[in-house]
Design a protein around this motif. Sequence first.
Motif, short mmCIF file in Angstrom:
data_model
loop_
_atom_site.label_atom_id
_atom_site.label_comp_id
_atom_site.label_asym_id
_atom_site.label_seq_id
_atom_site.Cartn_x
_atom_site.Cartn_y
_atom_site.Cartn_z
N THR A 33 0.76 -1.22 -0.04
CA THR A 33 0.02 -0.05 0.10
C THR A 33 1.07 1.11 -0.09
O THR A 33 1.01 2.04 1.03
N PRO A 34 1.40 1.37 -1.05
CA PRO A 34 2.52 2.65 -0.95
C PRO A 34 1.66 4.00 -1.13
O PRO A 34 0.67 4.10 -1.57
N ASN A 35 2.60 4.95 -0.51
CA ASN A 35 2.00 6.39 -0.61
C ASN A 35 2.93 7.24 -1.34
O ASN A 35 3.99 7.56 -1.15
N TYR A 36 2.20 7.34 -2.70
CA TYR A 36 3.13 8.25 -3.84
C TYR A 36 2.58 9.53 -3.93
O TYR A 36 2.47 10.11 -4.81
N SER A 37 1.76 9.99 -2.77
CA SER A 37 1.26 11.43 -3.00
C SER A 37 2.28 12.72 -3.08
O SER A 37 1.83 13.83 -3.71
N LYS A 38 3.49 12.37 -2.86
CA LYS A 38 4.64 13.33 -3.01
C LYS A 38 5.24 13.05 -4.43
O LYS A 38 5.14 11.90 -4.87
N LEU A 39 5.95 13.85 -4.94
CA LEU A 39 6.41 14.15 -6.32
C LEU A 39 7.83 14.34 -6.24
O LEU A 39 8.28 15.15 -5.31
N LEU A 40 8.42 13.62 -7.00
CA LEU A 40 10.04 13.41 -7.30
C LEU A 40 10.12 14.00 -8.63
O LEU A 40 9.65 13.47 -9.50
N ILE A 41 10.86 15.14 -8.89
CA ILE A 41 11.25 15.57 -10.02
C ILE A 41 12.82 15.64 -10.48
O ILE A 41 13.48 16.12 -9.32
N LEU A 42 13.44 14.64 -11.15
CA LEU A 42 14.80 14.80 -11.48
C LEU A 42 15.14 15.39 -12.71
O LEU A 42 14.43 15.54 -13.76
N VAL A 43 16.23 16.35 -12.46
CA VAL A 43 16.69 17.28 -13.61
C VAL A 43 18.07 16.68 -14.14
O VAL A 43 18.90 16.81 -13.38
N GLU A 44 18.13 16.05 -15.33
CA GLU A 44 19.27 15.62 -15.88
C GLU A 44 20.09 16.83 -16.60
O GLU A 44 19.58 17.40 -17.49
N LEU A 45 21.36 16.94 -16.39
CA LEU A 45 22.15 17.78 -16.81
C LEU A 45 23.02 16.99 -17.91
O LEU A 45 24.19 16.89 -17.22
N LYS A 46 22.76 16.88 -19.06
CA LYS A 46 23.08 15.74 -19.92
C LYS A 46 24.71 16.34 -20.41
O LYS A 46 24.61 17.71 -20.88
N GLY A 47 25.39 15.56 -20.26
CA GLY A 47 26.70 16.10 -20.86
C GLY A 47 27.87 16.26 -19.62
O GLY A 47 29.19 16.48 -19.95
N ALA A 48 27.34 16.64 -18.40
CA ALA A 48 28.15 16.65 -17.35
C ALA A 48 28.71 18.27 -17.15
O ALA A 48 29.34 18.81 -17.76
N ASN A 49 27.66 18.72 -16.18
CA ASN A 49 27.92 20.15 -15.65
C ASN A 49 29.06 20.22 -14.76
O ASN A 49 29.74 19.30 -14.24
N ASP A 50 29.83 21.47 -15.03
CA ASP A 50 30.96 21.88 -14.46
C ASP A 50 30.69 22.36 -12.88
O ASP A 50 30.05 23.54 -12.89
N GLY A 51 30.72 21.26 -12.24
CA GLY A 51 30.34 21.88 -10.64
C GLY A 51 31.17 23.05 -10.10
O GLY A 51 30.89 23.93 -9.50
N LEU A 52 32.33 23.11 -10.35
CA LEU A 52 33.45 24.09 -10.02
C LEU A 52 33.11 25.52 -10.49
O LEU A 52 33.27 26.61 -9.65
#
Length: 390
Positions: free
Chosen positions: A31-50
């Motif tokens: 009896t799962p509760n998926y009332s909450k939402l997950l949104i993934l944002v893919e930064l394709k190609g690899a973002n420069d974190g620095l």
Amino acid sequence: MKRRDFLTTSGAALSAWFAPQLLRAAALNSTPNYSKLLILVELKGANDGLNTVVPFRDPAYAALRPKIALNPDQVLPISDALGLHPALEPLMPIWKDSELAVVNGIGYPDASLSHFRSIEIWDTASRSDEYKSDGWLARAFAKSAPPATFAADGIMVGSSDLGPLNGGARAIALQSIDAYLRQAKLADPHGRAGNAALQHLLKVERDVTFSAREIAPQVSLKTEFPNTGFGNSVKTAMHVVAGSPGVAVIRVTLGGFDTHINQLGTHQGLLKQLADGLTALRAALKETKRWEDTLIMTYCEFGRRAKENLSQGTDHGTANVQLALGGAVRGGIYGHMPSLTQLTDGGNLIHSVDYRTYYATALAHWNTPVRDTASILGGEYKPMPFLRSA
């Protein structure tokens, strides 16, 4: 298009793949509760974190990047040592509201520097020396399925691959709702067949028809979305949220981050798209009263090399920074900024946070009855403290 052609192309054109009934039977007993939402944002190609979260007071930063380092007076300070790229200025109100988390030092051991292999590792939550075909979210949903009344378990917007939902989830990849609905009309939900393979294809047709009916936009949003590729993806995603009976996860993709050459201008434009899109996403979630129960997380296949290259860009690297935001987020800085003086033999940053810990936080967001996250993530990983409900 003939119906036979639709069956042949439905996987490629619509990218809609749904799990066989037997795969989900056990999960539906929960009896799962998926009332909450997950949104993934893919930064394709690899973002420069620095150059996204900048260690502007570290002298090693400017030494490693004499041409592409940002000046201290350019960045948006979030601590005494770190500042956001100026293109991320639209996110500062979210930061000030303590609903934006900066997660430093994310990576995994023996990292691959291949785009294809590393994103496969991230999508499947596997070690660098193991190969899995099913995505980490597909495994989670096999154990604890979202409600059958949902339009789909997950919606992928802006990219045709199913990534973390590959191999079992009820997932749809689409560029726009209108295009999907036009193509879905070709499906015949009443087909019958004795052949098992054809029967599966007919089931895909039925599920395509069902999902198309459920995600048909039924409301109009007042939120203004940026007139960019990423802005359009966010708009499509939010119309799914507003006009469907539910979805557990949405992934939106922003590409172009493989910045080997002349990075400064390209990266600024990409981060501006990202910030404007996330700001519109927040506005639409608030309009639909979903902001408080939503977790948004960026991810990409790897980071960039600490030292700039001879083309005023950056090459493939390892550890990276990711952003998490939403009403479910406890804002702040998490993890540890990698050392710029203690690098690997290849000149790469050393990670301090395993990416599967980041994923464990996403799994905790839903508050589902899934307790055996070890079978999903390949080990015991505790959620990070940036989630208010974790």
